[in-house]
Design a protein around this motif. Sequence first.
Motif, PDB file in Angstrom:
ATOM      1  N   CYS A   4      -1.607   2.452  -5.178  1.00 28.25           N
ATOM      2  CA  CYS A   4      -0.946   1.658  -4.167  1.00 28.25           C
ATOM      3  C   CYS A   4       0.472   1.042  -5.624  1.00 28.25           C
ATOM      4  CB  CYS A   4      -1.873   0.878  -3.726  1.00 28.25           C
ATOM      5  SG  CYS A   4      -2.471   1.857  -1.708  1.00 28.25           S
ATOM      6  N   HIS A   8       0.671  -1.434   0.034  1.00 22.49           N
ATOM      7  CA  HIS A   8      -0.182  -0.274  -0.005  1.00 22.49           C
ATOM      8  C   HIS A   8       0.685   0.981  -0.033  1.00 22.49           C
ATOM      9  CE1 HIS A   8      -3.535  -2.096  -0.226  1.00 22.49           C
ATOM     10  NE2 HIS A   8      -3.087  -3.019   1.141  1.00 22.49           N
ATOM     11  N   CYS A  62      -7.701   2.489  -4.368  1.00 20.18           N
ATOM     12  CA  CYS A  62      -7.000   1.328  -4.065  1.00 20.18           C
ATOM     13  C   CYS A  62      -8.258   0.409  -3.294  1.00 20.18           C
ATOM     14  CB  CYS A  62      -5.722   1.262  -3.181  1.00 20.18           C
ATOM     15  SG  CYS A  62      -4.732  -0.471  -2.417  1.00 20.18           S
ATOM     16  N   CYS A 106      -7.687  -0.321  -0.274  1.00 18.37           N
ATOM     17  CA  CYS A 106      -7.088   1.037   1.095  1.00 18.37           C
ATOM     18  C   CYS A 106      -7.815   2.288   1.140  1.00 18.37           C
ATOM     19  CB  CYS A 106      -5.915   0.754   1.564  1.00 18.37           C
ATOM     20  SG  CYS A 106      -4.645   1.602   0.123  1.00 18.37           S
TER      21      CYS A 106
HETATM   22 ZN   LIG Z   1      -4.104   0.534  -0.942  1.00 20.33          ZN
END
Ligand SMILES: [Zn+2]
Length: 321
Positions: free
Chosen positions: A180, A163, A173, A175
């Motif tokens: 990432c 990440h 992404c 996250c």
């Molecule tokens: Zn990520």
Amino acid sequence: MSYAVGVDIGGTKIHFAVVDEEGTITEQRIVPTGAAQGPEHVMQNVMDGISRLMAGGGVSIDGIGIGSAGQIDCRSGSVSFAVDTLPGWTGMPIKQIVERGFGLPTYVDNDVNVIAIAEKCFGSAKLFDHYVCLALGTGVGGAIVEAGKLLRGSSGGAGELGHLSVDFNGPRCSCGNYGCMELYASGPSIARLAREAGFKGGLQLSSSGEVTAKEVIAGWTEGDALAGKVMDTVIRALAAAIAGLIHAFNPQAVIIGGGVAEAGEPFFAALTEQTEARTSSSMRNDCRIMPASVGANAGVIGAAAQVWPFNTGAFGKRVAL
Ligand SMILES: [Zn+2]
């Protein structure tokens, strides 16, 4: 000779092995994780698998070491945060359940941290006390070793290197961030980039007819122009992240494993060249970019190696905390 049981818990399969203190597997089995049937089912599969290996007999087992996908609190041996491939796994007190079930010392850590342990005890990191591991597979995992100790952060989550963003204007992404490294360097991401580039593959299409990372890499080494364009993106994204890691941690080595790293020598040569172009000369000379050497069994071997304090040294829970 001392023996330990190693368990590597992934999203699709659980790998069990009896491992000796030299890192040799003497017995092993692999079962489906059964993640879709819920966390209790997965835990039952872990217990059944260990029981079967122990029942095999022959050697006396000194302890059990477990590596699991997700964020692991290695002090309590429980799961702090589960990844999508193991739904409901958050909070599972793995160490407590296994210790109660078998009455043996049990150690639990993140699946990439145990790969870093395997590389230190038996592989490419033997001579290093400062190194970074990257595992390029279904996702991108990482582990950071500083002065012989795994860097864990405040809650065990340090080393989620997939990440690191390499493009703040890149795609979103899971996250929450954009661009990432995992969106460029994991197997599924390489396949996605290839589809987007119009790469249709050669003669080695998978049975489903879908382009796979393996095929993109094969196309690249055979000189296919589209596959080359895709791998250029993959390598530049990785190099940008690795340059950042070198500037942040000044490691002796960046050790790369996982299916994507099987691209071999041309991959490492291109990656080294791209990384050097992005790293200040004072630091790049200290750092080698090299393949992991323990191989596909690194997860289960490193999991088992948590059991031996003379191997784990400063890694060991008893010392590192
Ligand atoms: Zn990520």
